[in-house]
Motif scaffolding. Sequence first.
Motif, PDB file in Angstrom:
ATOM      1  N   GLY A 288       0.798  -1.218   0.000  1.00 17.01           N
ATOM      2  CA  GLY A 288       0.000   0.000   0.000  1.00 17.01           C
ATOM      3  C   GLY A 288       0.828   1.264   0.000  1.00 17.01           C
ATOM      4  O   GLY A 288       0.507   2.229   0.704  1.00 17.01           O
ATOM      5  N   LEU A 289       1.886   1.284  -0.808  1.00 15.01           N
ATOM      6  CA  LEU A 289       2.788   2.433  -0.856  1.00 15.01           C
ATOM      7  C   LEU A 289       2.466   3.324  -2.055  1.00 15.01           C
ATOM      8  O   LEU A 289       2.086   2.836  -3.117  1.00 15.01           O
ATOM      9  N   ASP A 290       2.637   4.607  -1.887  1.00 16.35           N
ATOM     10  CA  ASP A 290       2.467   5.567  -2.979  1.00 16.35           C
ATOM     11  C   ASP A 290       3.616   6.560  -2.907  1.00 16.35           C
ATOM     12  O   ASP A 290       3.462   7.690  -2.450  1.00 16.35           O
ATOM     13  N   LEU A 291       4.784   6.105  -3.350  1.00 15.59           N
ATOM     14  CA  LEU A 291       6.021   6.865  -3.204  1.00 15.59           C
ATOM     15  C   LEU A 291       6.819   6.812  -4.503  1.00 15.59           C
ATOM     16  O   LEU A 291       6.600   5.928  -5.341  1.00 15.59           O
ATOM     17  N   PRO A 292       7.779   7.718  -4.683  1.00 21.06           N
ATOM     18  CA  PRO A 292       8.720   7.582  -5.802  1.00 21.06           C
ATOM     19  C   PRO A 292       9.467   6.246  -5.694  1.00 21.06           C
ATOM     20  O   PRO A 292       9.573   5.669  -4.603  1.00 21.06           O
ATOM     21  N   ASP A 293       9.999   5.777  -6.822  1.00 19.78           N
ATOM     22  CA  ASP A 293      10.605   4.440  -6.863  1.00 19.78           C
ATOM     23  C   ASP A 293      11.687   4.240  -5.811  1.00 19.78           C
ATOM     24  O   ASP A 293      11.709   3.237  -5.096  1.00 19.78           O
TER      25      ASP A 293
END
Length: 268
Positions: free
Chosen positions: A25-30
């Motif tokens: 459930g992550l929403d971050l840059p790579d």
Amino acid sequence: MLNLPVLVFDIETIPDVRSGSRLYGLDLPDDDTVLAMNNIRRQESNSDFPRLPLHEIVCISGIWVEEGQIRLFSFCQESMSEQEIIKRFLSVFDKHFPTLVSWNGSAFDLPVLILRAMHYGLSAQGLLDQGDFNQARRYDNYQNRYQHRHTDLMDCLALFNARNFQRLDELALFLGFPGKQGHSGYHVHDYVKNQDWKVLCQYCESDVINTWLIYLRWQLLRGHLSLDEHQHWIKFTHDYIAEQLPGQHEFLSSWQHNAKLTPFNPRC
């Protein structure tokens, strides 16, 4: 004698950012996603080594050996997608039935290949057949631990006891081989990020060549190769690298140097 053809292989991987983001459930840059995945994994296992399904394959290298021929190859994401790399590698087993050789392949390389193949909806019938399609494979297949169709050298040399496991690099150096060329596997992500595909392939290929040389010594120990046969394959491998692989000449120099420092120094 060797049970030809022989296929020695190794894979290199990086964290699968897309699947990791979805799973956790992550929403971050790579780059931040990789750090978050590492932190989560350390909490689970005291190691940032990803779970097996979360290894994206960026390179598969191998040595194909048959009578009178040896060929080193690499499939990598410089020119192929991960799906294409896996599909091309698996197609070998639909056409041929090689003796498969790996280092830690039972615990890592093969499970990752199988899980990633499932991820893309691919077929691995030739690799996984246990007699359902070819009766000859019922007792001679890549899953049966009690034969040598797949030889995981790390397992075999440890007598299938995890307490005895050795590192490929250290054992290769102990036996007078070059060991790893370049950095450790922890730098694979940097190679991919910087598009250093040549360096990545040479790194993976050096592991494969070391594994092949250790396999020859293992077959000598088991009595499956005479000393003359072992010497033949050593010279054959040396000449192939010298004549056909200019990118591995540093490997060759290290081999020649290290071999002189050990009590058993086959002519190379």
